[in-house]
Design a protein around this motif. Structure first.
Motif, PDB file in Angstrom:
ATOM      1  N   ALA A 324      44.195  36.066  36.139  1.00  0.00           N
ATOM      2  CA  ALA A 324      44.442  36.867  37.408  1.00  0.00           C
ATOM      3  C   ALA A 324      43.654  37.894  37.421  1.00  0.00           C
ATOM      4  N   GLY A 325      42.967  37.988  38.939  1.00  0.00           N
ATOM      5  CA  GLY A 325      41.862  38.725  39.097  1.00  0.00           C
ATOM      6  C   GLY A 325      40.637  38.709  38.468  1.00  0.00           C
ATOM      7  N   ARG A 326      40.112  39.795  37.993  1.00  0.00           N
ATOM      8  CA  ARG A 326      38.828  39.769  37.448  1.00  0.00           C
ATOM      9  C   ARG A 326      39.020  39.472  35.960  1.00  0.00           C
ATOM     10  N   ALA A 327      38.049  38.507  35.514  1.00  0.00           N
ATOM     11  CA  ALA A 327      38.145  37.990  33.867  1.00  0.00           C
ATOM     12  C   ALA A 327      37.373  39.290  33.247  1.00  0.00           C
ATOM     13  N   THR A 328      37.918  39.592  32.286  1.00  0.00           N
ATOM     14  CA  THR A 328      37.476  40.620  31.165  1.00  0.00           C
ATOM     15  C   THR A 328      36.462  39.799  30.167  1.00  0.00           C
TER      16      THR A 328
END
Ligand SMILES: Nc1ncnc2c1ncn2[C@@H]1O[C@H](COP(=O)(O)OP(=O)(O)OP(=O)(O)O)[C@@H](O)[C@H]1O
Ligand SMILES: [Mg+2]
Length: 355
Positions: A324-328
């Motif tokens: 989900a969202g930005r990947a770390t």
């Protein structure tokens, strides 16, 4: 009210090529059946046999329980919408829509009221005096739909009706077609090679491969329980991750030697799979029992806004994980991909599901 029933339908072209190898499908009244599959798998051939535009080599096509094999296309009371719309370029929208009714000798008043009421439904009322070249792609598509609807047929057949439109318009028209089909309640068969279109439109999804039905069912059932590796990789974008297994002394293991937990019925599996959204990415070692734990190297990160796709090298293969969202994680990271036991799909040597 109309049902469409195909029983062991085959098509051998005069060249000797067998394009459809025995297909049986039952479409209940008012339902939308989508045929999906790769190019050349026989979708259009099957649709044209239902329409009466192609002879049936063997098997039967029945509409409302009556076999129509030897009945001509016009008597079948079917309307077909094609990919290229097939509008008459020299005729106005009104005449394009009225054409089929005039041919049948429908009274003028009735033609007029049917064309105008259909145009209203399709928001074409202000365009009736234009010619096809003066319309946008989406408007042309609506005229082609209108021409099918005014005839008030028992069955609609669609052959890739949206493939000439850009992505945004395709999305809009997809919703419009679904709503129209529902509100008109006309039994329909819809051909596409776009799996997203197939998933979102279908009441009954039929996945075809090389002239045969691979799997048939409600779209989400097919998505959650693909019957074969073919279906697993065709339905869903990105497709299911599939990892080859080799036979170890005590059962299957990953091709790179990684041990995995498996249930008795999965002992003969040759492939294990999981959906990109069904795996977690972690940097620590703990994992639930029975889970598939893959040491993975991040090869690429694709951010698409609401989610990101991590492309990783893992288990001797390349896989995709959806986060989900930005990947770390970033390219070059070493991490673990963990797919829970209940999210795993197992397939045998022939690619058939075994658990
Ligand atoms: N008239 C014909 N004579 C011989 N072979 C044909 C004929 N029409 C189609 N075929 C072959 O039959 C197979 C099925 O064709 P068909 O048009 O049904 O495929 P399709 O699933 O609709 O593919 P696409 O997604 O590309 O439209 C193909 O291999 C095609 O080459
Ligand atoms: Mg086709």
């Amino acid at each position: 009210m109309a049902t469409v029933d195909l029983k062991d339908v085959k098509k051998v072209y005069p060249s000797g090529f067998e394009a459809v190898k025995g297909v049986s499908i039952a479409v209940p009244d008012k339902q939308l059946c989508v045929l999906v599959g790769p190019s050349g798998c026989g979708k259009s051939t099957l649709l044209r046999m239902i329409a009466g535009l192609e002879t049936i080599s063997s098997g039967t096509v029945a509409i409302d329980g009556k076999i129509v094999n030897s009945i001509g296309p016009t008597e079948r009371d079917i309307a077909m919408v094609f990919q290229n719309y097939a509008l008459y370029p020299h005729m106005k929208v009104y005449d394009n829509m009225a054409y089929g009714l005039r041919n049948r000798g429908t009274p003028k008043d009735e033609i007029d009221s049917r064309v105008r009421s259909t145009a209203k439904v399709l928001e074409l009322s202000t365009l009736l005096d234009r010619r096809p070249r003066e319309l946008s792609g989406g408007q042309r598509q609506r005229v082609a739909m209108g021409r099918a609807i005014v005839r008030n047929p028992r069955v609609f057949l669609f052959d890739e009706p949206l493939s000439n439109l850009d992505a945004k318009l395709r999305g809009q028209m997809r919703v419009e077609i679904k709503n129209l089909q529902r509100s008109l309640g006309v039994t329909s068969v819809y051909v596409t090679h776009d799996q997203l279109e197939a998933m979102t439109l279908a009441d009954i999804l039929v996945v075809m491969n090389a002239g045969l039905v691979e799997q048939m069912g409600a779209p989400l059932d097919v998505y959650e329980k693909p019957a074969s590796t073919f279906v697993a990789s065709f339905i869903g974008a990105p497709p299911m991750n599939l990892l080859a297994l080799t036979a170890g002394s005590s059962g299957p293991m990953l091709a790179d030697g990684t041990a995995i937990a498996f249930a008795p019925e999965q002992a003969r599996a040759a492939t294990v799979g999981f959906r990109p959204e069904d795996a977690d990415v972690t940097f620590n070692a703990e994992a639930p029992s029975g889970a598939l734990v893959l040491p993975a190297l991040v090869a690429a990160v694709e951010p698409v806004g609401a989610e990101s796709f991590l492309h990783c090298a893992a288990g001797g293969s390349s896989i995709i994980v959806r986060v989900a969202g930005r990947a770390t994680a970033t390219v070059g990271n070493q991490l673990r991909v963990v797919a829970k036991a209940e999210k795993l799909h197992w397939f045998d040597h022939a690619g058939k599901r075994v658990g």
